[in-house]
Design an enzyme around this catalytic site. Structure first.
Site, mmCIF file in Angstrom:
data_model
loop_
_atom_site.group_PDB
_atom_site.id
_atom_site.type_symbol
_atom_site.label_atom_id
_atom_site.label_comp_id
_atom_site.label_asym_id
_atom_site.label_seq_id
_atom_site.Cartn_x
_atom_site.Cartn_y
_atom_site.Cartn_z
ATOM 1 C CE LYS A 57 34.480 14.043 36.510
ATOM 2 N NZ LYS A 57 34.133 12.883 36.571
ATOM 3 C CD GLU B 211 20.750 22.610 36.659
ATOM 4 O OE1 GLU B 211 20.722 21.689 38.655
ATOM 5 O OE2 GLU B 211 20.902 21.414 36.570
ATOM 6 C CB CYS C 7 18.648 18.232 39.696
ATOM 7 S SG CYS C 7 19.020 19.118 37.637
ATOM 8 C CD GLU D 131 19.016 16.361 44.285
ATOM 9 O OE1 GLU D 131 20.333 16.849 44.963
ATOM 10 O OE2 GLU D 131 18.416 17.298 43.319
#
Ligand code: NAI
Ligand code: MG
Length: 512
Positions: A217, A291, A325, A422
């Site tokens: 997906k 992850e 990331c 983040e």
């Protein structure tokens, strides 16, 4: 040029240019540097790109309208134009895809000789290379990243992953000598919007090489290149059901990872969703790899080659709009060089070209979505409110689309949100240190542990620091370099499991 944006991204202080608050920064930068940094437009042609008006689901080797009958739009974040309508897969559609993957596994993929599975992967890899130009343009249109990135990084690396894992398909007994490695069955894979085609390759290539079938997906804002990959897979004549692509948003992803017919879940995305998936899978037999986010420290020692470090720092955080990331979002600078490094960084930031991502000279493209732009703005406002000093590069912000000028914060303390959370945007938070011990302590003072960078001319120092950093990937005197043979993954809340390399196969195998 929107003056509202101009005001909000105006540099707080800069030695090079002191813009009048009422004037666009473009004028200010023009005053400071003349027009030497202005390049003539060099747009990549897109008239030969033929997108369908509407994309269905790729299930069991066929294109199928969703049972939900619903479609959603994918837009270009740099122009806000609608690119295509995308099927919104319901739980029923996901169920059909998982069933197709099961049939594909039992009837075809598990029966093929490993050598032949490898041949299919080589075929996909070659087709990715043949269609590289088209894929790069669509990646840039759908996600907003500069064509320089999609053309030189995303697409070639995606092909490289298929080539690399194609080579392993018939050598699993050499990957884990003396042990018995078996495929798991059906893999359910959910990927994010920052590297849409590359993440699809990271997920599909090792899974297929290890003998599994897949339901993938893609993210709702960037589904197009995964759908083009489905077309490539169709042309490569893979047996039906070996790869299934279902599109949709979070609910589709949740239906996939929660489906009882899935043996293995692989997810890349936010830590929040990663935790949700972990909770949903608790007590099941499903194998899981995650992850998740990062807050990488890029550590610069006084003995580093500073001009090289500046390029690495700039690339490490501003490349791909900071939608990475493993981006080097915290800069740790040895105190003695703080002033000179910040001056060099600001000078370099002033030359970064932001704008049309299809222009071959563009360094920074569009922010992926309105939602992500709001998140970046919110965290930058928090940085200012908490007392850090902001400098934003004097870029001309286009009228339409989602943009954020590269931004640097000095005077950041470890408790500031911009040092902890983040941001996933082109925002760099600078902290200082005095000793290698302090650098290590500050670098590790985060809930994340995906990556880190070390800049020093002393090899012994980089090894000393690297051994003490709790991060999955550590670069020395470079940043954000990838290779399919090198494993990638995190410590702590950055997730678990490794992708890439021989280790990347393990996530898709039962080894005993
Ligand atoms: P997200 O984690 O919501 O989206 C990633 C993927 O997960 C998408 O395909 C999405 O449709 C799917 N998803 C969402 N909810 C799900 C659920 N409950 N179960 C299964 N799949 C689900 O990330 P989002 O909201 O797009 O970005 C938010 C923040 O996450 C970013 O600001 C960034 O900080 C971080 N992020 C980190 C990424 C990474 O590579 N580590 C990638 C994308 C975002
Ligand atoms: Mg899009």
């Amino acid at each position: 040029m929107s003056t509202k944006e101009a005001a909000s991204t105006a540099p707080a202080t800069t030695a090079a240019a002191k813009p009048d608050a009422k004037r666009p920064e473009s004028k200010a930068i023009g005053m400071a540097f003349g027009d030497v940094w202005t390049y003539a437009p060099a747009p990549e042609a897109r008239d030969h790109i033929k997108l369908q008006a509407k994309y269905d689901l790729f299930i069991g080797g066929k294109w199928k309208a969703p049972e939900s009958k619903k479609y959603f739009d994918t837009i270009s974040p740099s122009t806000e134009e609608k690119l295509a309508e995308i099927a919104d897969a319901s739980a029923k559609d996901v169920d059909l895809a998982v069933q197709a993957a099961r049939t594909g596994y039992e009837k075809y993929w598990s029966k093929l000789r490993p050598l032949d599975r490898g041949k299919y992967l080589f075929r996909i890899a070659r087709a990715l290379q043949e269609k590289a130009r088209e894929l790069a343009i669509v990646e840039t249109m759908d996600g907003g990243k500069p064509i320089k990135e999609s053309r030189d990084v995303d697409v070639p690396l995606a092909a490289a992953h298929f080539f690399y894992y194609a080579g392993w398909a018939d050598k699993l007994e050499h990957a884990f000598p003396g042990r018995n490695a078996r495929a798991l069955g059906v893999a359910g894979q959910v990927i994010p919007w920052n590297f849409p085609l590359l993440m699809a390759a990271w997920k599909l290539a090792p899974a297929l090489a290890a003998g599994n079938t897949c339901v993938l997906k893609p993210a709702e804002t960037t589904p197009l290149t995964a759908l083009m990959l489905a077309q490539i897979i169709e042309e490569a004549d893979l047996p039906p059901g070996v790869v299934n692509i279902v599109t949709g948003a979070g609910a589709t992803g949740a239906a996939l990872v929660g489906h009882p017919g899935v043996d293995k879940v692989a997810f890349t995305g936010s830590t929040d969703v990663g935790k949700k998936i972990q909770r949903a899978l608790a007590g099941t037999q499903k194998k899981l790899t995650l992850e998740l986010g990062g807050k990488a420290a890029n550590i610069v020692f006084a003995d580093a080659a500073l001009d090289q470090a500046v390029e690495g720092i700039i690339g490490g955080i501003f490349f791909n709009q900071g939608h990475v990331c493993c981006a080097g979002s915290r800069l740790l600078v040895e105190e003695g060089i703080h002033e000179v490094l910040i001056r060099k960084l600001k000078d370099r930031m002033a030359t970064i070209r932001l704008g049309d991502p299809l222009d071959k000279n563009t360094d920074i493209g569009a922010i992926n979505s309105r939602m992500q732009l709001d998140k970046i703005r919110g965290l930058v406002a928090a940085g200012e409110a908490e007392g850090a000093t902001r400098f934003s590069a004097p870029c001309v912000i286009p009228d339409r689309g989602y943009w954020f000028a590269p931004t640097l914060f000095t005077g950041v303390s470890q408790s500031h949100r911009i040092a902890r959370e983040e941001i996933f945007g082109p925002v760099l938070s600078v902290l200082t240190f005095r000793t290698p011990e302090e650098a290590v302590e500050k670098a590790n003072n985060t809930m994340y542990g995906l990556s880190a960078g070390i800049w020093t001319e002393k090899g012994a120092k980089s090894f000393w620091v690297a051994q003490r950093l709790r991060a999955g990937v550590i670069w020395a005197n470079t940043f954000n370099k990838f290779d399919p043979s090198s494993p990638f993954g995190g410590y702590k809340e950055s997730g678990f499991g490794r992708e890439g390399g021989r280790q990347g196969l393990l996530a898709y195998l039962e080894v005993d």
